[in-house]
Write a protein that holds these residues in place. Structure first.
Motif, PDB file in Angstrom:
ATOM      1  N   ALA A 185     -26.528 -27.377  54.399  1.00  0.00           N
ATOM      2  CA  ALA A 185     -27.175 -26.195  54.934  1.00  0.00           C
ATOM      3  C   ALA A 185     -26.360 -25.651  56.099  1.00  0.00           C
ATOM      4  CB  ALA A 185     -28.464 -26.838  55.521  1.00  0.00           C
ATOM      5  N   GLU A 186     -25.495 -26.418  56.808  1.00  0.00           N
ATOM      6  CA  GLU A 186     -24.703 -25.774  57.656  1.00  0.00           C
ATOM      7  C   GLU A 186     -23.481 -24.861  57.057  1.00  0.00           C
ATOM      8  OE1 GLU A 186     -23.055 -28.870  59.871  1.00  0.00           O
ATOM      9  OE2 GLU A 186     -24.248 -28.368  61.868  1.00  0.00           O
ATOM     10  N   ASP A 187     -22.919 -25.555  55.992  1.00  0.00           N
ATOM     11  CA  ASP A 187     -21.913 -24.940  55.225  1.00  0.00           C
ATOM     12  C   ASP A 187     -22.463 -23.617  54.505  1.00  0.00           C
ATOM     13  OD1 ASP A 187     -20.156 -26.706  55.709  1.00  0.00           O
ATOM     14  OD2 ASP A 187     -20.191 -27.974  53.969  1.00  0.00           O
ATOM     15  N   LEU A 188     -23.693 -23.818  53.650  1.00  0.00           N
ATOM     16  CA  LEU A 188     -24.437 -22.679  53.174  1.00  0.00           C
ATOM     17  C   LEU A 188     -24.767 -21.588  54.006  1.00  0.00           C
ATOM     18  CD1 LEU A 188     -26.297 -24.338  50.527  1.00  0.00           C
ATOM     19  CD2 LEU A 188     -24.252 -23.142  49.897  1.00  0.00           C
ATOM     20  N   ASN A 212     -30.523 -18.898  62.626  1.00  0.00           N
ATOM     21  CA  ASN A 212     -31.472 -20.190  62.666  1.00  0.00           C
ATOM     22  C   ASN A 212     -32.583 -20.165  61.424  1.00  0.00           C
ATOM     23  OD1 ASN A 212     -30.401 -21.432  64.909  1.00  0.00           O
ATOM     24  ND2 ASN A 212     -31.684 -20.401  66.397  1.00  0.00           N
ATOM     25  N   GLU A 213     -32.892 -18.839  61.043  1.00  0.00           N
ATOM     26  CA  GLU A 213     -34.053 -18.653  60.265  1.00  0.00           C
ATOM     27  C   GLU A 213     -33.314 -19.111  59.089  1.00  0.00           C
ATOM     28  OE1 GLU A 213     -37.401 -15.630  58.789  1.00  0.00           O
ATOM     29  OE2 GLU A 213     -36.220 -15.266  60.693  1.00  0.00           O
ATOM     30  N   VAL A 214     -32.001 -18.687  58.700  1.00  0.00           N
ATOM     31  CA  VAL A 214     -31.423 -18.660  57.362  1.00  0.00           C
ATOM     32  C   VAL A 214     -31.151 -20.388  57.314  1.00  0.00           C
ATOM     33  CG1 VAL A 214     -28.931 -18.355  56.198  1.00  0.00           C
ATOM     34  CG2 VAL A 214     -30.102 -16.623  57.254  1.00  0.00           C
ATOM     35  N   PHE A 215     -30.550 -21.148  58.258  1.00  0.00           N
ATOM     36  CA  PHE A 215     -30.240 -22.342  58.443  1.00  0.00           C
ATOM     37  C   PHE A 215     -31.447 -22.985  57.934  1.00  0.00           C
ATOM     38  CE2 PHE A 215     -30.320 -26.659  60.491  1.00  0.00           C
ATOM     39  CZ  PHE A 215     -29.155 -27.189  60.124  1.00  0.00           C
ATOM     40  N   ARG A 216     -32.657 -23.014  58.690  1.00  0.00           N
ATOM     41  CA  ARG A 216     -34.050 -23.689  58.317  1.00  0.00           C
ATOM     42  C   ARG A 216     -34.193 -23.427  56.878  1.00  0.00           C
ATOM     43  NH1 ARG A 216     -38.374 -22.026  62.365  1.00  0.00           N
ATOM     44  NH2 ARG A 216     -39.401 -21.438  60.139  1.00  0.00           N
TER      45      ARG A 216
END
Length: 175
Positions: free
Chosen positions: A30-33, A14-18
């Motif tokens: 952002a999801e793909d990355l 979650n932190e990486v996605f945000r």
């Protein structure tokens, strides 16, 4: 190993996605990355030497992937212009992703206009609430540079938002 991987993913995804969402400004990208980040984490976990915190190591991977992605996006847009085609407009963030308030949208838009280093430090320090030392590990800087760049970035953000209206309701005083 799978249990360790599962714990790492659940702790940091979650932190990486945000971070990536704010950095690239697009939900799908952002999801793909985020997926790419954790693929790299799995492939390189054995190489992690513990010189930094696991969190900052993972966020460094995410930042590097985002920078590469943005460079490719910019190159593709330039190439499309060269061929006489207009690049596709970046789709806006879905309204259900972030608050629908105008302030949040204006703040997000203002963050997207900041230079890469300013954007990264604002996201890491201001949104992700990393310490200067943690942000320094992600950015490859020292903590003093993080503090200086963060201060300058907040001043720039303040100026951008000031043009939009009453900035004091969005961010605190930067002085």
């Amino acid at each position: 190993m799978e249990q360790q991987w599962s714990m790492i993913y659940s702790t940091y995804s979650n932190e990486v996605f945000r971070f990536l969402l704010y950095y690239v400004g697009n939900y799908e990208e952002a999801e793909d990355l985020t997926q790419e980040t954790f693929i790299k984490v799995v492939k390189n976990l054995k190489k992690f030497e513990g010189r930094s915190e696991l969190k900052t190591w993972i966020l460094t991977i995410a930042r590097n992937l985002a920078l590469d992605h943005l460079r490719k996006r910019k190159y593709a847009q330039s190439f499309a212009k060269l061929l006489g085609r207009e690049p596709e407009a970046k789709p806006p963030l879905p309204e259900d992703l972030i608050s629908s308030s105008e302030r949040v949208h204006a703040l997000h838009g203002a963050i997207q206009t900041l230079p890469d280093n300013y954007r990264a430090v604002v996201i890491l320090r201001g949104i992700q609430e990393l310490t200067p030392t943690e942000a320094a590990a992600v950015l490859g800087w020292n903590a003093n540079k993080v503090n200086v760049v963060y201060h300058r970035a907040m001043k720039s953000l303040h100026k951008i938002l000031e043009a939009e209206g009453d900035v004091t309701q969005w961010i605190g005083q930067t002085n």
